[in-house]
Scaffold this motif. Structure first.
Motif, PDB file in Angstrom:
ATOM      1  N   ARG A 263       0.835  -1.210   0.000  1.00 27.19           N
ATOM      2  CA  ARG A 263       0.000   0.000   0.000  1.00 27.19           C
ATOM      3  C   ARG A 263       0.870   1.260   0.000  1.00 27.19           C
ATOM      4  NH1 ARG A 263      -3.782  -1.560   5.171  1.00 27.19           N
ATOM      5  NH2 ARG A 263      -4.786  -3.457   4.357  1.00 27.19           N
ATOM      6  N   SER A 266       2.676   2.245  -3.298  1.00 27.46           N
ATOM      7  CA  SER A 266       1.811   2.727  -4.380  1.00 27.46           C
ATOM      8  C   SER A 266       1.400   4.180  -4.188  1.00 27.46           C
ATOM      9  CB  SER A 266       0.567   1.842  -4.489  1.00 27.46           C
ATOM     10  OG  SER A 266      -0.205   1.934  -3.301  1.00 27.46           O
ATOM     11  N   CYS A 267       1.827   4.785  -3.074  1.00 24.73           N
ATOM     12  CA  CYS A 267       1.469   6.177  -2.786  1.00 24.73           C
ATOM     13  C   CYS A 267       2.494   7.138  -3.390  1.00 24.73           C
ATOM     14  CB  CYS A 267       1.386   6.413  -1.279  1.00 24.73           C
ATOM     15  SG  CYS A 267       0.033   5.550  -0.458  1.00 24.73           S
ATOM     16  N   THR A 271       2.653  11.748   0.014  1.00 29.59           N
ATOM     17  CA  THR A 271       1.857  10.915   0.919  1.00 29.59           C
ATOM     18  C   THR A 271       2.766  10.084   1.818  1.00 29.59           C
ATOM     19  OG1 THR A 271       0.093  10.794  -0.732  1.00 29.59           O
ATOM     20  CG2 THR A 271       0.075   9.139   1.025  1.00 29.59           C
ATOM     21  N   ALA A 305      -4.488  16.291  -0.310  1.00 34.56           N
ATOM     22  CA  ALA A 305      -4.386  15.200  -1.284  1.00 34.56           C
ATOM     23  C   ALA A 305      -3.616  14.018  -0.701  1.00 34.56           C
ATOM     24  CB  ALA A 305      -3.699  15.707  -2.559  1.00 34.56           C
ATOM     25  N   ALA A 306      -2.556  14.325   0.061  1.00 29.93           N
ATOM     26  CA  ALA A 306      -1.775  13.248   0.684  1.00 29.93           C
ATOM     27  C   ALA A 306      -2.627  12.474   1.685  1.00 29.93           C
ATOM     28  CB  ALA A 306      -0.541  13.828   1.365  1.00 29.93           C
ATOM     29  N   ASP A 308      -5.895  12.226   1.648  1.00 27.12           N
ATOM     30  CA  ASP A 308      -6.881  11.456   0.884  1.00 27.12           C
ATOM     31  C   ASP A 308      -6.290  10.131   0.419  1.00 27.12           C
ATOM     32  OD1 ASP A 308      -9.177  12.898   0.995  1.00 27.12           O
ATOM     33  OD2 ASP A 308      -8.842  14.031  -0.842  1.00 27.12           O
ATOM     34  N   GLU A 309      -5.058  10.196  -0.106  1.00 24.33           N
ATOM     35  CA  GLU A 309      -4.448   8.976  -0.633  1.00 24.33           C
ATOM     36  C   GLU A 309      -4.093   8.008   0.494  1.00 24.33           C
ATOM     37  OE1 GLU A 309      -1.276   7.797  -4.095  1.00 24.33           O
ATOM     38  OE2 GLU A 309      -0.745   9.466  -2.776  1.00 24.33           O
ATOM     39  N   ALA A 312      -7.278   6.364   1.516  1.00 31.55           N
ATOM     40  CA  ALA A 312      -7.746   5.415   0.509  1.00 31.55           C
ATOM     41  C   ALA A 312      -6.966   4.107   0.547  1.00 31.55           C
ATOM     42  CB  ALA A 312      -7.651   6.038  -0.883  1.00 31.55           C
ATOM     43  N   HIS A 313      -5.695   4.172   0.933  1.00 29.82           N
ATOM     44  CA  HIS A 313      -4.867   2.969   1.002  1.00 29.82           C
ATOM     45  C   HIS A 313      -4.898   2.338   2.401  1.00 29.82           C
ATOM     46  CE1 HIS A 313      -3.336   4.534  -2.818  1.00 29.82           C
ATOM     47  NE2 HIS A 313      -2.843   3.323  -3.038  1.00 29.82           N
TER      48      HIS A 313
END
Length: 950
Positions: A263, A266-267, A271, A305-306, A308-309, A312-313
């Motif tokens: 996970r 993939s950031c 992030t 944004a960081a 959020d990601e 999400a992960h």
């Protein structure tokens, strides 16, 4: 499959649902929890236990992520698990037929109707449908099952669905409505508690996990059994990272590392910087702080944004809804995996930056320690200074943590050892023998030194080994020089006065355990002399919290020696001592509370011990908290507040078990036994007694506490020989003052009564006399009343009814001056028995009826039964006693009472120092026994039990 531990409450819930189904009330349960939390293991255990019942048929199936598009695949599993002709027909109904030209599958309603017919055909059995991982089940199977289950009214069916937390929102709406209906319920699985994790480790062959290790395991895995098993299998405890300032970090299991790494990789870079920054700050942090220290390794250009990601992960989640944004890791092991993967240079930069933005001194020091690349005496000195200030305000845990950190950064080995040893002094004074024991091997390897021998002796004392403790403490004192001569050229350590005082204190505590009052006082006076006179013009050592502990044991020793006024004066003087700490009164006041108890001032004792116990518990001073809760329980026992006494006795035992402080175990357990023993709750009393160490070598203080606990059981059961066997060792103690001082250890009347009961009245006569004289000199009403009651029995057994009646009259007069309902009822019972036998039937019956009323109000069933037997012998039929307990155990009554008073399960767990699952278990049993279905009904039902709803 791993070992199955715990889940007693959850299994109980499912078994209760199965009982409902057996009675023709169909039930549906959704078992919900995170991955690895133990849903499948729970269902396996239920299936295994259910299969043992001849009237139960278990049908099982499990959803699969790769078979969600296989229509009716789940129903096919259920059908095959039935193994009957009807099940084969169901299987044929949902088969696809010719794979080249398959017939259209029937719709869920048709299949559901067929399943309903199948369930009707099984009416002779109880059907348990278990569907694991229902979030991965194919929709047609779920729709068909819902159709069938919705139409059950009086069928003997229990349907259980299990789902991960994240899959619950994706379940079909129709299933959700069914579970939310009157036949449905949700059972949420949380992590295992500490005892369950210890049981899990034992089942895996990992023996003797100490409480600190288990606490780390619980905190680091959230109690998730899958994660805990993986960690214990992959990493021996000796390989766990040792960071006293951040014990939440555990080595993440390999499978978890790979999952988190996938996970994380993939950031985007920003992030990953945000996630790394939070990992350095802890399990949670403000977004602003994370972004701030992230600037040291490149910065986070777009924090939103960081975040959020990362969310999400499933790495981070937003914590809280008000104020500045803060974030936390989704699981402690996610943080551990991320932190473990941060490179040294990146970690150093982040910790250095974190130390620069912190406002809290503790956090700043933690980051400075984490950023240290080698020995740093300046940092070690700062840590030591912080520890000195912490110990003066009785924050002994923090003092120990910072001293251990300082020792690891010390340039000189001797200074490092000194810091570890003082850390252990504070840890042991706090009562945390479990944590102190982890450093035993290291300390044993140190060169001989008074402080080292004193620490090892204190560890032996905590483990209930008086012989070894005495040898080590004697050796420690032999190398202390409390008053070196002027001009002495020897290299005397600058902390030698404190070392001397600490050694003298530990020797005093050792003699306190031996019940040697004179030696306890003498050694406390030596400790105070080593610390110097604070009120004189002469030199005195820098003040430490040791002085307050010394005064505490001085008060105990003076009380044991019968020097009560001096003891009270010493305790009161400690209240006036000026100091920067607002809590130096804590330990001396606990001893003061005991003096109030011994003086029959029960309300004062409850007030004092109540304030000490709550404060000590909040501050994490485990031995003071356990001691004070125990003696608070004893004061409430004397005053007749038995339900409160049971609550506080339970608290004392729970805290003592957590600390693994054996020196206090017998005293705490001996008090916790009082209520269940007197109420005839033998299983609970024996459960307490099983907590005691099996070794035959104990301090005399533990022996008398254990003997009295067993004697209380013997008296309640009416077995006088058990009383004599339990108390016989007490007669052989070499030091008599403490054990014979009236009120401290009330064993004398128990022993005298038992002597009379076995026909040894002459011996009881001689035995009682010196105790009666001493109690008379002290003027303690309850002790004198107890002895007068025993004297009445002796006189009657010796054929002197006149003196016997006079003794009982004196006992009733004395007990009438205090609020001691149990002692009063015991006197009335004894007097009523004797007077009835002497031919004074009317007066005897009056006393027996009064005693019966008193015992019934306390729910002391064995004693009330004795009254009934005496009254029956007098020709009176008493009938059923009001206020029966409906078969409730002491724990069930306490939990029900707190629930009736409006406390939530979580609040009750906090009150009783038990897990929420334990509360749920006792409350479920109480509901069943009381015949109620809601908390609103509890108060009315409990009102029928004396003391049940007050």
């Amino acid at each position: 499959m791993g070992p199955f531990v715990g889940r007693r409450a959850e299994l109980g819930v499912l078994q209760a649902c199965l009982d409902d189904a057996r009675a023709g009330r169909p039930r549906l349960v959704l078992v919900q929890g995170s991955a690895g939390i133990g849903k499948t293991s729970l269902l396996d255990r239920l299936a295994d236990e259910s299969a043992l019942r001849p009237d139960v048929v278990v049908l099982r199936a499990s959803g699969d992520e790769n078979e969600q598009l296989l229509a009716y695949g789940l129903l096919g599993q259920l059908a095959r698990s039935a193994g009957s002709a009807a099940a084969q027909a169901l299987s044929a109904l949902t088969a696809t037929g010719d794979p080249v030209d398959p017939a259209p599958l029937p719709d869920p309603i048709t299949v559901g109707a067929a399943w309903l017919e199948f369930l009707d055909a099984m009416a002779g059995s109880v059907v348990v449908l278990i569907v694991d991982d229902v979030h991965w089940a194919d929709r047609p199977s779920v729709q068909a099952l819902v159709f069938a289950l919705r139409r059950l009214v009086a069928d003997r069916v229990l349907a259980i669905f299990a789902s991960r937390d994240e899959g619950v929102d994706d379940l079909p709406e129709s299933l959700g409505k069914l579970i939310a209906g009157h036949q449905g319920s949700v059972l949420r699985l949380t992590g295992l508690d500490e005892q369950e994790l210890r049981d899990l480790a034992t089942a895996m062959g990992v023996e003797h996990l100490g409480s600190p290790v288990v606490r780390r395991l619980r905190r680091g895995t959230g109690g998730n059994p899958l994660h805990a098993r993986a960690l214990l299998e992959e990493f021996p405890v000796a390989q766990w990272p040792t960071n006293p300032q951040d014990d939440s970090l555990l080595p993440p299991p390999r499978s978890f590392r790979h999952l988190v790494r996938g996970r994380y990789d993939s950031c985007a870079d920003g992030t990953r910087i945000l996630v790394d920054s939070v990992a350095v700050l802890g399990l949670h942090a403000t977004t602003a702080d994370a972004v701030s220290i992230g600037g040291s390794i490149g910065g986070v250009a777009d924090p939103v944004a960081a975040l959020d990601e990362a969310t999400a992960h499933d790495l981070l989640r937003v914590a809280g809804s008000g104020g500045p944004w803060s974030v936390e890791f989704t699981h402690p092991l996610v943080r551990a995996a991320v932190y473990d993967a941060i490179g040294p240079a990146r970690r150093l930069a982040l910790h250095t930056a974190a130390a620069g933005i912190g406002a809290d001194e503790t956090a700043i020091l933690r980051h400075r320690v984490a950023a240290a690349t080698g020995p740093d005496e300046a940092l070690a000195a700062d840590l030591t200074d912080f520890a000195e200030r912490a110990q003066r305000r009785l924050d002994w845990k923090s003092a120990a943590v910072h001293l251990v950190s300082a020792s690891r950064l010390s340039l000189e080995p001797s200074r490092a050892r000194r810091r570890v040893l003082w850390a252990l002094v504070w840890t042991l004074l706090r009562g945390d023998a479990a944590s102190a024991g982890e450093l035993t091997d290291e300390v044993a390897s140190y060169p001989p030194d008074p402080l080292r021998d004193m620490v090892l002796g204190s560890l032996a004392m905590a483990a209930e080994d008086p012989v070894r403790a005495g040898q080590l403490l004697d050796r420690a004192w032999a190398h202390c020089d409390p008053a070196p001569e002027v001009g002495d050229a020897r290299d005397v350590a600058p902390d030698m006065p404190e070392v001397t005082a600490a050694v003298a204190l530990m020797v005093a505590i050792h003699h306190y355990g031996r019940l040697d009052a004179a030696a306890t006082v003498s050694w406390c006076e030596r400790a105070l002399a080593a610390l110097g006179d604070r009120e004189s013009d002469g030199p005195a050592t820098p003040d430490t919290s040791i002085r307050a502990v010394v005064i505490t044991y001085l008060v105990h020793g003076l009380g044991y020696a019968g020097r009560e006024q001096e003891a009270l004066a010493a305790a009161e003087a400690s209240e006036r001592d000026p100091d920067e700490s607002p809590h130096l009164w804590l330990n001396p006041r606990s001893a003061q509370g005991v003096l109030h108890l011994i003086d029959d001032e029960f309300d004062s004792a409850v007030a004092v011990l109540g304030s000490v116990s709550t404060t000590a518990s909040r501050m994490g001073i485990l031995n003071t908290a356990a001691f004070s809760y125990a003696y608070l329980a004893r004061a409430q026992w004397m005053a007749g507040d038995w339900d409160d006494a049971q609550v506080n006795g339970d608290r004392a035992v729970a805290i003592n078990l957590e600390s693994d402080f054996g020196f206090l175990r017998s005293a705490v357990v001996g008090i916790a036994v009082l209520v269940p023993a007197a109420r005839g709750d033998w299983s609970t009393a024996e459960q307490y007694l099983r907590l005691l160490p099996r070794s035959q070598v104990h301090y005399e203080r533990s022996l008398v506490a254990l003997g009295m606990a067993r004697a209380r059981m013997g008296e309640a059961r009416g077995h006088p020989r058990e009383v004599l066997t339990a108390l016989e060792p007490v007669r052989l103690f070499p030091h008599r003052d403490a054990v014979d001082e009236p009120g401290f250890w009330p064993w004398v009347d128990l022993y005298a009564d038992a002597l009379v009961a076995v026909g040894r009245a002459d011996e009881a006569d001689a035995f009682l006399e010196p105790h009666e004289r001493r109690a008379q000199r002290r003027g303690r009403a309850v002790s004198m009343a107890r002895f007068a009651r025993a004297r009445g029995r002796v006189e009657f057994a010796l054929g002197r009814p006149g003196p016997a009646q006079a003794a009982f009259d004196r006992a009733l007069e004395l007990v009438g001056t205090v609020r001691a309902p149990f002692e009063r009822a015991r006197i009335e019972l004894a007097a009523g028995e004797v007077l009835r036998r002497a031919g004074h039937r009317r007066r005897g019956v009056e006393l027996l009826m009064s005693a019966r009323e008193g015992f019934t109000a306390l729910a002391a069933a064995p004693y009330a039964d004795r009254c009934d037997a005496e009254l029956a012998a007098a020709g009176l039929a008493t009938g059923a006693r009001p206020g029966v307990r409906f078969g409730l155990t002491a724990q069930e009554l306490v939990v029900a009472r707190l629930a009736a008073n409006g406390l939530s399960n979580r609040q009750i767990a906090g009150e009783l120092v038990v897990s929420i699952k334990t509360v749920e278990y006792h409350l479920r049993n109480a509901f069943a026994k009381l015949g109620v279905t809601s908390r609103r009904q509890l108060s009315d039902r409990l009102a029928q039990i004396p003391g049940g709803s007050g």
